[in-house]
Design an enzyme around this catalytic site. Structure first.
Site, PDB file in Angstrom:
ATOM      1  N   LYS A 190       0.760  -1.220  -0.018  1.00 57.33           N
ATOM      2  CA  LYS A 190       0.016  -0.003  -0.046  1.00 57.33           C
ATOM      3  C   LYS A 190       0.723   1.280  -0.057  1.00 57.33           C
ATOM      4  CE  LYS A 190      -4.440   1.041   2.329  1.00 57.33           C
ATOM      5  NZ  LYS A 190      -5.155   0.776   3.479  1.00 57.33           N
TER       6      LYS A 190
HETATM    7  O1  G3P Z   1      -7.689   1.642   5.381  1.00 54.31           O
HETATM    8  C1  G3P Z   1      -8.088   3.060   4.904  1.00 54.31           C
HETATM    9  C2  G3P Z   1      -9.356   3.536   5.428  1.00 54.31           C
HETATM   10  O2  G3P Z   1     -10.273   2.590   5.196  1.00 54.31           O
HETATM   11  C3  G3P Z   1      -9.538   4.268   6.489  1.00 54.31           C
HETATM   12  O3  G3P Z   1     -10.730   4.531   7.038  1.00 54.31           O
HETATM   13  O4  G3P Z   1     -12.393   5.332   8.549  1.00 54.31           O
HETATM   14  O5  G3P Z   1      -9.963   5.916   8.792  1.00 54.31           O
HETATM   15  O6  G3P Z   1     -11.341   7.160   7.110  1.00 54.31           O
HETATM   16  P1  G3P Z   1     -11.147   5.703   7.878  1.00 54.31           P
END
Ligand code: G3P
Length: 218
Positions: A83
């Site tokens: 990633k």
């Molecule tokens: O893995 C990346 C993403 O899904 C993070 O989500 O909820 O931290 O915006 P969030």
């Protein structure tokens, strides 16, 4: 549509795998930090547990560092996807990784222009963050629609991986738009199963049969 779990929690992963609903896992530094565990060993452990793709993120922000960390992540197991953040340096790393047949998930995508760059760099996945866009008054789903449309115009191999999912409707709307993958927090995966009429229906069926006083065999 594939479902990935967005977590570094092994119990959540085991439960999701047991339900037969987990095609892969995505992690990020925040999720691994939340588990209070070490970085590379956690990605390795998840990759052992999950047959599908497991995204592990580079921490370096310079090209040499990203290449080094990405190769170490990819060396953990064949199902590890590296990633990489959507920056000029990140996309240079993606181009090098693609030449080495290392698959990348380009993360922190917030615009169609960025998604186009990720595909041109040779990303296996692009991760548009729908929840964080909604948080700042933009439309995460509009972006998914734009990316699906743009990718459909060209023979790109990049898959649209909907990230920053906050509720079941994000998953449903992304599926309606033709997104390839949604990476889902465990709580939202649980919510996808739920409907009050299902619970009420089960309760009613059981109560009606119990009222007869007979058993399953009878
Ligand atoms: O893995 C990346 C993403 O899904 C993070 O989500 O909820 O931290 O915006 P969030």
């Amino acid at each position: 549509m594939q479902f990935f779990l967005d977590t570094a929690n092994l119990r959540e992963i085991e439960t999701g795998l047991g339900w037969g609903m987990v095609d892969g896992v995505t992690t990020n530094p925040t999720l691994i930090a939340k588990e209070g565990k070490s970085y590379l060993p956690t990605v390795a452990e998840i990759a052992r547990l999950v047959p599908g793709p497991v995204s592990g993120e580079v921490l370096a922000t310079d090209l040499a560092g990203m290449l080094d960390e990405g190769r170490r992540l990819a060396g953990l197991a064949p199902n590890v996807v590296v990633k990489v953040p959507l920056t000029p340096v990140g996309l240079s790393a993606v181009r090098s990784f693609a030449a080495e047949k290392i698959r990348c998930n380009v993360t922190l995508c917030f615009s169609a222009a960025q998604a186009l760059l990720a595909a041109k760099a040779g990303a296996a996945y692009v991760s548009p963050f729908v929840g964080r866009l909604d948080d700042v008054g933009e439309s995460g789903m509009r972006l998914i629609g734009e990316i699906v449309e743009i990718y459909g115009n060209y023979p790109f191999d990049t898959q649209v991986l909907v990230a920053s999912v906050r509720h079941p409707m994000h998953v449903v709307e992304a599926a309606a738009l033709g997104a390839d993958v949604a990476t889902i927090p465990f709580k939202v995966l649980e919510q996808l199963y739920r409907h009050p009429l299902t619970d009420a229906g089960v309760e009613r069926f059981l109560a009606d049969w119990a009222a007869t006083g007979r058993r399953f065999e009878d």
